[in-house]
Design an enzyme around this catalytic site. Structure first.
Site, mmCIF file in Angstrom:
data_model
loop_
_atom_site.group_PDB
_atom_site.id
_atom_site.type_symbol
_atom_site.label_atom_id
_atom_site.label_comp_id
_atom_site.label_asym_id
_atom_site.label_seq_id
_atom_site.Cartn_x
_atom_site.Cartn_y
_atom_site.Cartn_z
ATOM 1 N N GLU A 93 -46.318 10.857 -66.909
ATOM 2 C CA GLU A 93 -45.352 9.813 -66.974
ATOM 3 C C GLU A 93 -44.178 9.843 -65.986
ATOM 4 O O GLU A 93 -43.864 11.012 -65.767
ATOM 5 C CB GLU A 93 -45.097 9.721 -68.489
ATOM 6 C CG GLU A 93 -46.159 9.289 -69.466
ATOM 7 C CD GLU A 93 -45.579 8.861 -70.812
ATOM 8 O OE1 GLU A 93 -46.311 7.979 -71.665
ATOM 9 O OE2 GLU A 93 -44.439 9.394 -71.358
ATOM 10 N N CYS A 106 -37.339 9.075 -62.477
ATOM 11 C CA CYS A 106 -37.331 10.625 -62.980
ATOM 12 C C CYS A 106 -38.990 10.804 -62.959
ATOM 13 O O CYS A 106 -39.922 10.295 -63.515
ATOM 14 C CB CYS A 106 -36.867 10.418 -64.547
ATOM 15 S SG CYS A 106 -37.125 11.865 -65.313
ATOM 16 N N CYS A 113 -46.241 21.156 -70.017
ATOM 17 C CA CYS A 113 -45.345 22.318 -69.726
ATOM 18 C C CYS A 113 -45.489 23.417 -70.656
ATOM 19 O O CYS A 113 -45.605 23.482 -71.878
ATOM 20 C CB CYS A 113 -43.936 21.942 -69.728
ATOM 21 S SG CYS A 113 -42.650 22.917 -69.546
ATOM 22 N N CYS A 117 -39.929 24.727 -75.008
ATOM 23 C CA CYS A 117 -38.824 24.053 -75.706
ATOM 24 C C CYS A 117 -39.191 23.249 -76.935
ATOM 25 O O CYS A 117 -39.964 22.314 -76.930
ATOM 26 C CB CYS A 117 -37.860 23.483 -74.754
ATOM 27 S SG CYS A 117 -37.785 24.419 -73.167
ATOM 28 N N CYS A 120 -38.648 19.399 -77.004
ATOM 29 C CA CYS A 120 -39.197 18.537 -75.921
ATOM 30 C C CYS A 120 -40.594 18.224 -76.244
ATOM 31 O O CYS A 120 -41.422 18.886 -76.458
ATOM 32 C CB CYS A 120 -39.194 19.165 -74.588
ATOM 33 S SG CYS A 120 -39.728 18.608 -73.302
ATOM 34 N N CYS A 337 -34.826 11.579 -72.129
ATOM 35 C CA CYS A 337 -35.163 12.954 -71.549
ATOM 36 C C CYS A 337 -35.737 13.551 -72.711
ATOM 37 O O CYS A 337 -35.652 13.443 -74.201
ATOM 38 C CB CYS A 337 -33.796 13.639 -71.586
ATOM 39 S SG CYS A 337 -32.469 13.154 -70.527
HETATM 40 N N1 SAH Z 1 -38.150 21.469 -67.293
HETATM 41 C C1 SAH Z 1 -37.070 21.121 -66.907
HETATM 42 C C2 SAH Z 1 -36.923 19.650 -66.401
HETATM 43 C C3 SAH Z 1 -37.623 18.478 -67.462
HETATM 44 S S1 SAH Z 1 -36.765 18.323 -69.027
HETATM 45 C C4 SAH Z 1 -35.818 21.320 -67.539
HETATM 46 O O1 SAH Z 1 -36.162 21.653 -68.909
HETATM 47 O O2 SAH Z 1 -34.673 21.342 -67.045
HETATM 48 C C5 SAH Z 1 -35.269 17.573 -68.409
HETATM 49 C C6 SAH Z 1 -34.190 17.540 -69.698
HETATM 50 O O3 SAH Z 1 -34.398 17.039 -70.793
HETATM 51 C C7 SAH Z 1 -33.980 18.943 -69.727
HETATM 52 O O4 SAH Z 1 -32.470 19.099 -69.640
HETATM 53 C C8 SAH Z 1 -34.431 19.115 -71.189
HETATM 54 O O5 SAH Z 1 -33.783 20.111 -71.773
HETATM 55 C C9 SAH Z 1 -34.026 17.960 -71.799
HETATM 56 N N2 SAH Z 1 -34.704 17.352 -73.124
HETATM 57 C C10 SAH Z 1 -35.843 17.833 -73.506
HETATM 58 N N3 SAH Z 1 -36.207 17.415 -74.724
HETATM 59 C C11 SAH Z 1 -35.088 16.568 -74.941
HETATM 60 C C12 SAH Z 1 -34.751 15.911 -75.948
HETATM 61 N N4 SAH Z 1 -35.594 15.596 -77.075
HETATM 62 N N5 SAH Z 1 -33.753 15.254 -75.847
HETATM 63 C C13 SAH Z 1 -32.650 15.153 -74.989
HETATM 64 N N6 SAH Z 1 -32.938 16.069 -74.027
HETATM 65 C C14 SAH Z 1 -33.969 16.735 -73.911
HETATM 66 FE FE1 SF4 Z 2 -40.827 22.256 -70.240
HETATM 67 FE FE2 SF4 Z 2 -39.597 20.497 -71.901
HETATM 68 FE FE3 SF4 Z 2 -38.701 22.853 -71.740
HETATM 69 FE FE4 SF4 Z 2 -38.200 21.194 -69.742
HETATM 70 S S1 SF4 Z 2 -37.429 20.920 -71.660
HETATM 71 S S2 SF4 Z 2 -38.987 23.356 -69.885
HETATM 72 S S3 SF4 Z 2 -40.097 20.077 -69.607
HETATM 73 S S4 SF4 Z 2 -40.682 22.147 -72.403
#
Ligand code: SAH
Ligand code: SF4
Length: 344
Positions: A93, A106, A113, A117, A120, A337
């Site tokens: 996406e 974006c 991934c 996290c 996410c 995000c």
């Molecule tokens: N993998 C990279 C970039 C993709 S995620 C990273 O983690 O930085 C992009 C951003 O969205 C990151 O800062 C991540 O921590 C944040 N993010 C992930 N899940 C989220 C959520 N549920 N609410 C707000 N930000 C989130």
């Molecule tokens: Fe991967 Fe999501 Fe963590 Fe970014 S925030 S590193 S996309 S699991």
């Protein structure tokens, strides 16, 4: 037979491609310019080169590494999410956000991934594969063309979609080089931001590359105790190591680093957390982006309420840490995000 993707080639590779072997030296450059400045993605439309060559290119390259599977728009068309099909059937996406003076996309760098996290949606689905250069460039070209047809233009790219860009470092950097090419798309590195979860050796590598690309680091916690629970990668690259790499980056490149901090109710949002965060970042050339957590299916945590977000912000500001409160666009269409997935 599957054809190579045109968007996988940089200009010096393209020049060497066999289709140009019997052509004058300038031919590949003509094609490059038509593709990346006129946004012609069908070789038959590249009408300043001989018809014979156009036909050969059609048989030599695939110009469609990503094809639209689904479009969803929200917030009065201000946020638009596209699900793309890839050639192996995988989905990714990409999101376009239209602001008054900016059009930001974006983009994704992986299918899924592996960083896990907890909050996410992409992390919750696990890792499938890295994207190829062409699949990264292809996302940008799709939106560049849509915006061009509207009489508008793409102004910013954030590499914050699905996936961890520093796990797919070479393809990501090659994509940026292609997009940045002075004879082609000419997209300035200063208008591109890469966000990483904090892969320390890759931050070090990126620092030494001395690029003009903006760097964002997903910090999300002021202590290892908290960060370990929400970002498993912290067990490999704990905060103290991460911050040394970030400090070195800021010092060596003289570029301001952004820290992303998703505020989660009762998890990382106490005013004591804010004070500790300020202490960690004191003196670094940086900026903190506070984003109340967006909901995802497999995580129960909630975004911090707006009054408390303001209190957290004030605590940081009073301690001298530059910061802003960001509200994710496209949350109601699952384009905020951390909400991107490859659902069927
Ligand atoms: N993998 C990279 C970039 C993709 S995620 C990273 O983690 O930085 C992009 C951003 O969205 C990151 O800062 C991540 O921590 C944040 N993010 C992930 N899940 C989220 C959520 N549920 N609410 C707000 N930000 C989130
Ligand atoms: Fe991967 Fe999501 Fe963590 Fe970014 S925030 S590193 S996309 S699991």
């Amino acid at each position: 037979m599957t054809l190579p993707f045109f968007f996988d080639f940089n200009l010096s590779e393209l020049v060497k491609h066999p289709v140009f072997a019997d052509q004058p030296d300038y031919r590949a450059m003509q094609v490059w310019q038509q593709v990346y400045t006129k946004l012609k993605f069908d070789p038959m439309q590249i009408n300043n080169v001989p018809l014979e060559l156009r036909r050969k290119m059609k048989d030599a390259f695939d110009f469609e590494p990503v094809t639209v599977a689904q479009k969803v728009s929200g917030e009065g068309n201000q946020a638009e999410k596209i699900a793309f099909n890839l050639s192996d059937g995988a989905k990714i996406e990409t999101v376009l956000m239209r602001y008054t003076e900016r059009n930001t996309i974006c983009i994704s760098t992986q299918v899924g991934c592996g960083m896990g996290c907890v909050f996410c949606a992409t992390g919750q689905m696990g890792f499938t594969r890295n994207l190829e250069t062409a699949e990264i460039v292809g996302q940008v070209m799709y939106f560049a063309k849509i915006l061009r047809e509207e009489g508008s233009a793409l102004t910013n790219i954030v590499i914050m979609g699905m996936g961890e860009p520093f796990v797919n470092y070479d393809a990501v950097l090659k994509s940026i080089d292609i997009l940045n090419d002075p004879d082609g798309f000419q997209f300035g590195e200063r208008r591109i931001t890469i966000s990483t979860v904090g892969i320390v050796p890759m931050i070090e590598k990126f620092t030494l590359a001395k690029r003009q690309i903006n760097l964002a680091v997903s910090l999300h916690a002021p202590t290892n105790a908290i960060r370990d629970k929400i970002l498993p990668i912290n067990k490999t690259y704990p905060i103290e190591k991460l911050l040394i790499a970030c400090n070195d980056y800021a010092k060596y490149t003289k570029r301001r680093i952004s820290f992303e901090y998703a505020l989660i109710d009762g998890v990382n949002d106490s005013l004591e957390d804010a004070t500790q965060l300020a202490h960690l970042l004191k003196g670094m050339l940086c900026h903190v982006n506070l984003i109340p957590l967006n909901p995802t299916r497999n995580y129960g945590g909630k975004g911090t309420k707006s009054d408390h977000v303001k209190a957290f912000y004030s605590t940081l500001t009073r301690a001298g840490i530059p910061c802003s409160i960001r509200i994710s666009r496209g949350v109601e269409i699952g384009a905020g995000c951390g909400q991107l997935v490859n659902k069927e």
